[in-house]
Write a protein that holds these residues in place. Structure first.
Motif, PDB file in Angstrom:
ATOM      1  N   ALA A 214       0.839  -1.204   0.000  1.00  0.00           N
ATOM      2  CA  ALA A 214       0.000   0.000   0.000  1.00  0.00           C
ATOM      3  C   ALA A 214       0.869   1.247   0.000  1.00  0.00           C
ATOM      4  O   ALA A 214       2.021   1.227   0.448  1.00  0.00           O
ATOM      5  CB  ALA A 214      -0.923   0.001   1.210  1.00  0.00           C
ATOM      6  N   GLU A 215       0.313   2.333  -0.478  1.00  0.00           N
ATOM      7  CA  GLU A 215       1.016   3.611  -0.558  1.00  0.00           C
ATOM      8  C   GLU A 215       0.550   4.536   0.561  1.00  0.00           C
ATOM      9  O   GLU A 215      -0.645   4.779   0.728  1.00  0.00           O
ATOM     10  CB  GLU A 215       0.730   4.267  -1.913  1.00  0.00           C
ATOM     11  CG  GLU A 215       1.307   5.667  -2.077  1.00  0.00           C
ATOM     12  CD  GLU A 215       0.818   6.353  -3.338  1.00  0.00           C
ATOM     13  OE1 GLU A 215       1.048   7.573  -3.479  1.00  0.00           O
ATOM     14  OE2 GLU A 215       0.188   5.669  -4.186  1.00  0.00           O
ATOM     15  N   TYR A 216       1.491   5.039   1.335  1.00  0.00           N
ATOM     16  CA  TYR A 216       1.157   5.981   2.414  1.00  0.00           C
ATOM     17  C   TYR A 216       0.573   7.252   1.818  1.00  0.00           C
ATOM     18  O   TYR A 216       1.145   7.841   0.893  1.00  0.00           O
ATOM     19  CB  TYR A 216       2.406   6.296   3.235  1.00  0.00           C
ATOM     20  CG  TYR A 216       2.230   7.411   4.242  1.00  0.00           C
ATOM     21  CD1 TYR A 216       1.589   7.182   5.457  1.00  0.00           C
ATOM     22  CD2 TYR A 216       2.730   8.692   3.988  1.00  0.00           C
ATOM     23  CE1 TYR A 216       1.440   8.201   6.399  1.00  0.00           C
ATOM     24  CE2 TYR A 216       2.588   9.718   4.918  1.00  0.00           C
ATOM     25  CZ  TYR A 216       1.938   9.464   6.117  1.00  0.00           C
ATOM     26  OH  TYR A 216       1.792  10.480   7.038  1.00  0.00           O
ATOM     27  N   VAL A 217      -0.560   7.688   2.344  1.00  0.00           N
ATOM     28  CA  VAL A 217      -1.194   8.928   1.897  1.00  0.00           C
ATOM     29  C   VAL A 217      -0.974  10.038   2.915  1.00  0.00           C
ATOM     30  O   VAL A 217      -0.402  11.080   2.605  1.00  0.00           O
ATOM     31  CB  VAL A 217      -2.707   8.714   1.644  1.00  0.00           C
ATOM     32  CG1 VAL A 217      -3.386  10.041   1.275  1.00  0.00           C
ATOM     33  CG2 VAL A 217      -2.927   7.688   0.543  1.00  0.00           C
ATOM     34  N   ARG A 218      -1.407   9.799   4.141  1.00  0.00           N
ATOM     35  CA  ARG A 218      -1.249  10.793   5.214  1.00  0.00           C
ATOM     36  C   ARG A 218      -1.692  10.167   6.522  1.00  0.00           C
ATOM     37  O   ARG A 218      -2.215   9.055   6.562  1.00  0.00           O
ATOM     38  CB  ARG A 218      -2.093  12.037   4.938  1.00  0.00           C
ATOM     39  CG  ARG A 218      -3.613  11.811   4.935  1.00  0.00           C
ATOM     40  CD  ARG A 218      -4.344  13.125   4.735  1.00  0.00           C
ATOM     41  NE  ARG A 218      -5.786  12.992   4.671  1.00  0.00           N
ATOM     42  CZ  ARG A 218      -6.608  13.014   5.726  1.00  0.00           C
ATOM     43  NH1 ARG A 218      -6.109  13.106   6.956  1.00  0.00           N
ATOM     44  NH2 ARG A 218      -7.919  12.926   5.570  1.00  0.00           N
ATOM     45  N   ASP A 219      -1.494  10.889   7.622  1.00  0.00           N
ATOM     46  CA  ASP A 219      -2.043  10.465   8.900  1.00  0.00           C
ATOM     47  C   ASP A 219      -3.507  10.883   8.992  1.00  0.00           C
ATOM     48  O   ASP A 219      -3.907  11.907   8.431  1.00  0.00           O
ATOM     49  CB  ASP A 219      -1.280  11.094  10.065  1.00  0.00           C
ATOM     50  CG  ASP A 219       0.040  10.405  10.338  1.00  0.00           C
ATOM     51  OD1 ASP A 219       0.363   9.431   9.623  1.00  0.00           O
ATOM     52  OD2 ASP A 219       0.761  10.847  11.246  1.00  0.00           O
TER      53      ASP A 219
END
Length: 464
Positions: A214-219
């Protein structure tokens, strides 16, 4: 460092093939956050299926159990008890049927007004099946007179206080919520399915994203609710953001010291790099001549590397950790405690004998483990031992989702540094200052962290 236990890990998968399997791998990657129990709930759009049990992720689930958890949305939980008792009823997810359908919940944190809310609910006729403060939410949602689930969740959230990263799963939707202080971590990632469609993941740590691609988007922001919908109508969009509370960020600083995996990004920053900087700051504050720098594995490794680089003193893996030691059926005698340390940690005498060493650990809680480590290093022939800690002295327990000893058992809360040094048997003992810890966190600026374990300044409206 031992005797600190955060913890729990939570994960939510939305609109992804084999969602329960992705939850399984995500929980596996976050096993360090809780080893007592594991559970997964999944939805196929018509019903929610749940399986949970005591033990590690790989023990709880097998191919057959995962096959029964059908659907393209799921939530999961690894448990370490911070409140409640140990039984299968206290495993998560919590599942219930109510007037709007079916609902499952996972929670990382601790509700500081849980006893009060529970008492009121019981007096009003609620029947509880567990000791979990998380179960309060099921009842609050069920009793709400709102017509939409999102409004019922908001209604319930407004009645609880404390630290929480929550994920709710209905038959067709998923909701992720953080408290207004953002005490516990929760991140959002994007999943690309084999057919090119998009799914999403929320998890306590980004190491879960890495394992499933998965690709980190934001917190997820403090005080924010993310609403995931459209999976079953094939019109999936970015989750809708709802601000439940005005954010007042005070994330837990101890995530950087010990809890999180070093390959995770927590509160927007890489944990390994921060821990290495802690070692650099420690070397700046405490200069000493020695033959080598040795970490207490595994939690002291990054800081020891930083200390070595800043000081110029060679880094050595002078202690080897046995990663396969589980719980031992040994009576809790002094000799048994010594054996337990030896089972886990073994010094390399050929490296240590006759040398003056600096050993780096992340913290001291009761001091008993540090005492045993110093003892086995003496037995290995160390000439002098300097124990340096890459965080300030721990002087207060945590009430926000971390299982810590009572203050009376925190050695640094009741003794001077010199008295602690005498107890553990080191030639010298030093701690990183609180300012040094803050300096280690990139771009911290004026950012405020919850650091009550180090300064006793608890968040005023979250007192138990």
């Amino acid at each position: 460092m031992k005797d600190w236990n955060e913890k729990c890990a939570v994960v939510g998968i939305y609109n992804a093939y084999n969602a329960s399997i992705l939850s399984y791998y995500s929980l596996f990657s976050m096993q360090h956050r809780g080893q007592e129990a594991s559970g997964i709930s999944s939805s196929n759009g018509e019903k929610i299926s749940t399986y949970k049990n005591s033990g590690l992720v790989t023990k709880v689930f097998d191919e057959n159990t995962l096959k029964k958890l059908q659907g393209n949305s799921s939530i999961g939980h690894n448990r370490y008890s911070t409140a409640g008792e140990d039984s299968i009823d206290d495993c998560q997810p919590i599942f219930a049927k109510y007037s709007l359908g079916e609902l499952a919940i996972v929670h990382n944190g601790n509700l500081t007004n849980a006893k009060k809310v529970r008492k009121n609910l019981i007096e009003d006729g609620a029947i509880f099946q567990s000791h979990l403060d998380t179960e309060n939410l099921i009842h609050l949602i069920a009793k709400s007179h709102k017509h939409q689930l999102v409004d019922r969740i908001t209604d319930a959230i407004n009645q609880i206080e404390g630290a929480y990263a929550l994920i709710f799963l209905s038959r067709t939707k998923m909701f992720a919520v953080r408290d207004k202080y953002g005490l516990r971590p929760l991140s959002l990632g994007k999943i690309t399915n084999p057919d090119g469609s998009v799914g999403y993941i929320v998890a306590s740590e980004t190491c879960a994203f890495d394992l499933i691609g998965a690709e980190y988007v934001r917190d997820v922001e403090p005080g924010e609710m993310l609403v995931f919908e459209g999976a079953y109508s094939k019109h999936i969009t970015m989750p809708k953001s709802i601000k439940i509370f005005a954010a007042n960020p005070k994330p837990c600083i101890f995530e950087y010291v010990y809890f999180a995996r070093p390959d995770s990004k927590v509160f927007g920053r890489n944990v390994y790099e921060i821990r290495k900087k802690m070692g650099i700051e420690l070397a700046k504050e405490h200069k000493i001549k020695a033959d080598m720098v040795i970490p207490v594995p595994d939690s002291g490794v990054a800081a020891a590397i930083g200390y070595s680089r800043e000081s110029g003193i060679p880094f050595e893996l002078g202690i080897i950790r046995n990663h396969y030691v589980g719980r031992t059926f040994i009576e809790p005698t002094q000799s048994a405690r010594e054996l337990k340390v030896k089972l886990k940690l073994n010094p390399i005498a050929e490296i240590i004998e006759g040398k003056e060493i600096i050993i780096i650990d992340d913290s001291i809680v009761r001091g008993t483990t540090s005492k045993q480590i110093i003892k086995i290093l003496r037995q290995a022939g160390a000439k002098k031992i300097h124990l340096f800690i890459s965080s300030p002295p721990t002087i207060s327990p945590c009430y926000y989702g971390v299982d810590t000893p009572d203050k009376s058992q925190l050695i640094c809360a009741n003794h001077s540094i010199e008295e602690v040094r005498d107890f553990i048997g080191a030639d010298s003992l030093a701690f990183l200052s609180l300012q040094g810890l803050k300096n280690s966190i990139q771009n911290a600026g004026e950012e405020k962290f919850c650091q009550a374990c180090f300064d006793e300044n608890y968040i005023e409206d979250l007192q138990e």
